[in-house]
Write a protein that holds these residues in place. Structure first.
Motif, PDB file in Angstrom:
ATOM      1  N   ARG A  15     -12.409  -2.307  24.056  1.00 38.52           N
ATOM      2  CA  ARG A  15     -11.890  -0.951  23.961  1.00 38.52           C
ATOM      3  C   ARG A  15     -10.893  -0.848  22.802  1.00 38.52           C
ATOM      4  NH1 ARG A  15      -7.685   1.092  25.989  1.00 38.52           N
ATOM      5  NH2 ARG A  15      -7.238  -0.695  27.273  1.00 38.52           N
ATOM      6  N   ILE A  16     -10.016  -1.826  22.718  1.00 31.26           N
ATOM      7  CA  ILE A  16      -9.014  -1.805  21.648  1.00 31.26           C
ATOM      8  C   ILE A  16      -9.684  -1.992  20.293  1.00 31.26           C
ATOM      9  CG2 ILE A  16      -6.971  -2.942  20.721  1.00 31.26           C
ATOM     10  CD1 ILE A  16      -6.238  -3.624  23.642  1.00 31.26           C
ATOM     11  N   LEU A  17     -10.706  -2.845  20.257  1.00 28.10           N
ATOM     12  CA  LEU A  17     -11.412  -3.060  18.990  1.00 28.10           C
ATOM     13  C   LEU A  17     -12.071  -1.776  18.512  1.00 28.10           C
ATOM     14  CD1 LEU A  17     -12.457  -4.787  16.699  1.00 28.10           C
ATOM     15  CD2 LEU A  17     -14.349  -5.495  18.138  1.00 28.10           C
ATOM     16  N   SER A  18     -12.711  -1.039  19.405  1.00 27.62           N
ATOM     17  CA  SER A  18     -13.362   0.192  18.942  1.00 27.62           C
ATOM     18  C   SER A  18     -12.320   1.215  18.499  1.00 27.62           C
ATOM     19  CB  SER A  18     -14.310   0.776  19.995  1.00 27.62           C
ATOM     20  OG  SER A  18     -13.701   0.800  21.245  1.00 27.62           O
ATOM     21  N   ALA A  19     -11.166   1.205  19.153  1.00 29.24           N
ATOM     22  CA  ALA A  19     -10.089   2.082  18.699  1.00 29.24           C
ATOM     23  C   ALA A  19      -9.618   1.657  17.314  1.00 29.24           C
ATOM     24  CB  ALA A  19      -8.926   2.047  19.682  1.00 29.24           C
ATOM     25  N   ALA A  20      -9.526   0.350  17.103  1.00 30.32           N
ATOM     26  CA  ALA A  20      -9.092  -0.174  15.802  1.00 30.32           C
ATOM     27  C   ALA A  20     -10.096   0.200  14.712  1.00 30.32           C
ATOM     28  CB  ALA A  20      -8.930  -1.690  15.873  1.00 30.32           C
ATOM     29  N   MET A  21     -11.383   0.136  15.062  1.00 26.11           N
ATOM     30  CA  MET A  21     -12.414   0.496  14.084  1.00 26.11           C
ATOM     31  C   MET A  21     -12.296   1.976  13.725  1.00 26.11           C
ATOM     32  SD  MET A  21     -15.723  -1.317  15.654  1.00 26.11           S
ATOM     33  CE  MET A  21     -15.965  -3.081  15.649  1.00 26.11           C
ATOM     34  N   GLU A  22     -12.043   2.773  14.746  1.00 32.42           N
ATOM     35  CA  GLU A  22     -11.964   4.208  14.537  1.00 32.42           C
ATOM     36  C   GLU A  22     -10.887   4.580  13.533  1.00 32.42           C
ATOM     37  OE1 GLU A  22     -11.640   6.929  18.016  1.00 32.42           O
ATOM     38  OE2 GLU A  22     -13.446   5.796  18.544  1.00 32.42           O
ATOM     39  N   ILE A  23      -9.722   4.001  13.688  1.00 31.37           N
ATOM     40  CA  ILE A  23      -8.654   4.340  12.756  1.00 31.37           C
ATOM     41  C   ILE A  23      -8.693   3.443  11.533  1.00 31.37           C
ATOM     42  CG2 ILE A  23      -7.178   5.293  14.547  1.00 31.37           C
ATOM     43  CD1 ILE A  23      -5.485   2.720  14.246  1.00 31.37           C
ATOM     44  N   GLY A  24      -9.641   2.514  11.486  1.00 30.23           N
ATOM     45  CA  GLY A  24      -9.823   1.685  10.294  1.00 30.23           C
ATOM     46  C   GLY A  24      -8.634   0.805  10.007  1.00 30.23           C
ATOM     47  N   CYS A  25      -8.002   0.319  11.006  1.00 29.97           N
ATOM     48  CA  CYS A  25      -6.800  -0.468  10.782  1.00 29.97           C
ATOM     49  C   CYS A  25      -6.845  -1.720  11.624  1.00 29.97           C
ATOM     50  CB  CYS A  25      -5.570   0.349  11.125  1.00 29.97           C
ATOM     51  SG  CYS A  25      -4.063  -0.412  10.550  1.00 29.97           S
ATOM     52  N   VAL A  26      -6.413  -2.819  11.027  1.00 33.31           N
ATOM     53  CA  VAL A  26      -6.480  -4.103  11.715  1.00 33.31           C
ATOM     54  C   VAL A  26      -5.266  -4.315  12.619  1.00 33.31           C
ATOM     55  CG1 VAL A  26      -5.284  -5.602  10.078  1.00 33.31           C
ATOM     56  CG2 VAL A  26      -7.272  -6.462  11.321  1.00 33.31           C
ATOM     57  N   ALA A  27      -4.294  -3.418  12.519  1.00 35.59           N
ATOM     58  CA  ALA A  27      -3.045  -3.618  13.250  1.00 35.59           C
ATOM     59  C   ALA A  27      -3.275  -3.741  14.754  1.00 35.59           C
ATOM     60  CB  ALA A  27      -2.081  -2.475  12.948  1.00 35.59           C
ATOM     61  N   LYS A 104      -2.632  -3.689   1.775  1.00 31.19           N
ATOM     62  CA  LYS A 104      -2.069  -4.987   2.146  1.00 31.19           C
ATOM     63  C   LYS A 104      -1.342  -4.905   3.486  1.00 31.19           C
ATOM     64  CE  LYS A 104      -1.689  -7.361  -2.224  1.00 31.19           C
ATOM     65  NZ  LYS A 104      -2.178  -6.289  -3.119  1.00 31.19           N
ATOM     66  N   LYS A 105      -0.824  -3.719   3.766  1.00 29.43           N
ATOM     67  CA  LYS A 105      -0.095  -3.572   5.036  1.00 29.43           C
ATOM     68  C   LYS A 105      -1.033  -3.744   6.221  1.00 29.43           C
ATOM     69  CE  LYS A 105       3.449  -0.592   3.074  1.00 29.43           C
ATOM     70  NZ  LYS A 105       3.946   0.788   3.018  1.00 29.43           N
ATOM     71  N   CYS A 106      -2.272  -3.267   6.063  1.00 34.11           N
ATOM     72  CA  CYS A 106      -3.263  -3.488   7.120  1.00 34.11           C
ATOM     73  C   CYS A 106      -3.511  -4.977   7.278  1.00 34.11           C
ATOM     74  CB  CYS A 106      -4.585  -2.803   6.766  1.00 34.11           C
ATOM     75  SG  CYS A 106      -4.666  -1.086   7.279  1.00 34.11           S
ATOM     76  N   ASP A 107      -3.631  -5.633   6.144  1.00 35.15           N
ATOM     77  CA  ASP A 107      -3.845  -7.071   6.119  1.00 35.15           C
ATOM     78  C   ASP A 107      -2.787  -7.799   6.923  1.00 35.15           C
ATOM     79  OD1 ASP A 107      -6.011  -8.208   5.014  1.00 35.15           O
ATOM     80  OD2 ASP A 107      -5.070  -8.753   3.111  1.00 35.15           O
ATOM     81  N   GLN A 108      -1.565  -7.304   6.791  1.00 37.89           N
ATOM     82  CA  GLN A 108      -0.436  -7.960   7.456  1.00 37.89           C
ATOM     83  C   GLN A 108      -0.230  -7.424   8.866  1.00 37.89           C
ATOM     84  OE1 GLN A 108       2.405  -6.686   4.599  1.00 37.89           O
ATOM     85  NE2 GLN A 108       1.821  -8.195   3.059  1.00 37.89           N
ATOM     86  N   GLY A 109      -1.020  -6.426   9.250  1.00 42.75           N
ATOM     87  CA  GLY A 109      -0.847  -5.836  10.573  1.00 42.75           C
ATOM     88  C   GLY A 109       0.449  -5.073  10.702  1.00 42.75           C
ATOM     89  N   ALA A 110       0.911  -4.493   9.600  1.00 42.44           N
ATOM     90  CA  ALA A 110       2.185  -3.768   9.610  1.00 42.44           C
ATOM     91  C   ALA A 110       2.077  -2.476  10.426  1.00 42.44           C
ATOM     92  CB  ALA A 110       2.596  -3.441   8.182  1.00 42.44           C
ATOM     93  N   PRO A 111       3.178  -2.074  11.041  1.00 41.50           N
ATOM     94  CA  PRO A 111       3.157  -0.797  11.776  1.00 41.50           C
ATOM     95  C   PRO A 111       2.964   0.374  10.814  1.00 41.50           C
ATOM     96  CG  PRO A 111       5.398  -1.682  11.690  1.00 41.50           C
ATOM     97  CD  PRO A 111       4.486  -2.729  11.109  1.00 41.50           C
ATOM     98  N   ALA A 112       2.499   1.492  11.324  1.00 36.17           N
ATOM     99  CA  ALA A 112       2.232   2.667  10.490  1.00 36.17           C
ATOM    100  C   ALA A 112       3.514   3.160   9.821  1.00 36.17           C
ATOM    101  CB  ALA A 112       1.620   3.772  11.334  1.00 36.17           C
TER     102      ALA A 112
END
Ligand SMILES: [Zn+2]
Length: 124
Positions: A15-27, A104-112
């Motif tokens: 569920r979390i993965l599909s949410a992550a895909m939706e917003i296109g963010c690895v965080a 790069k922030k996505c790469d690092q999993g930085a908060p929005a």
């Protein structure tokens, strides 16, 4: 037979993965799994390229692109170091809406980041 804790966890991850895909963010993905294997799999499928959705200026009046993932990225035109003449005109900025930048922030999993109302229509 009820579901096991492991099954529940996997369901949750899905569920979390599909949410992550939706917003296109690895965080989000980072929050639930730190194994190299899954991470590289995810990266191959979803490289950290994020579309520009808008712009604002920082305190020093440099242009900052707002990305679809919720992160901001400076798009300075500071020749000869950084050449982005497009960012200096309202037409150029409009044309670059939707263009994907590496985040790069996505790469690092930085908060929005905080994204103020977009100034993409503002003239200089
Ligand atoms: Zn990002």
């Amino acid at each position: 037979m009820g579901t096991t804790a492991v099954e529940e966890t996997e369901k949750d991850e899905g569920r979390i993965l599909s949410a992550a895909m939706e917003i296109g963010c690895v965080a989000l993905w980072d929050n639930i799994d730190r194994t190299v294997d899954r991470r590289s799999q995810y990266r191959r499928l979803y490289p950290m390229r994020q579309a520009i959705t808008g712009y604002h200026r920082d305190e020093e009046h440099h242009w900052v692109a707002q990305l679809a993932c919720g992160h901001n990225q400076h798009v300075r035109h500071d020749p000869p170091w950084q050449n982005r003449p497009w960012v200096t005109t309202v037409e150029g900025r409009r044309e670059m809406l939707g263009f994907e930048l590496d985040c790069k922030k996505c790469d690092q999993g930085a908060p929005a980041d905080h994204q103020p109302p977009s100034l993409s229509r503002e003239s200089d």
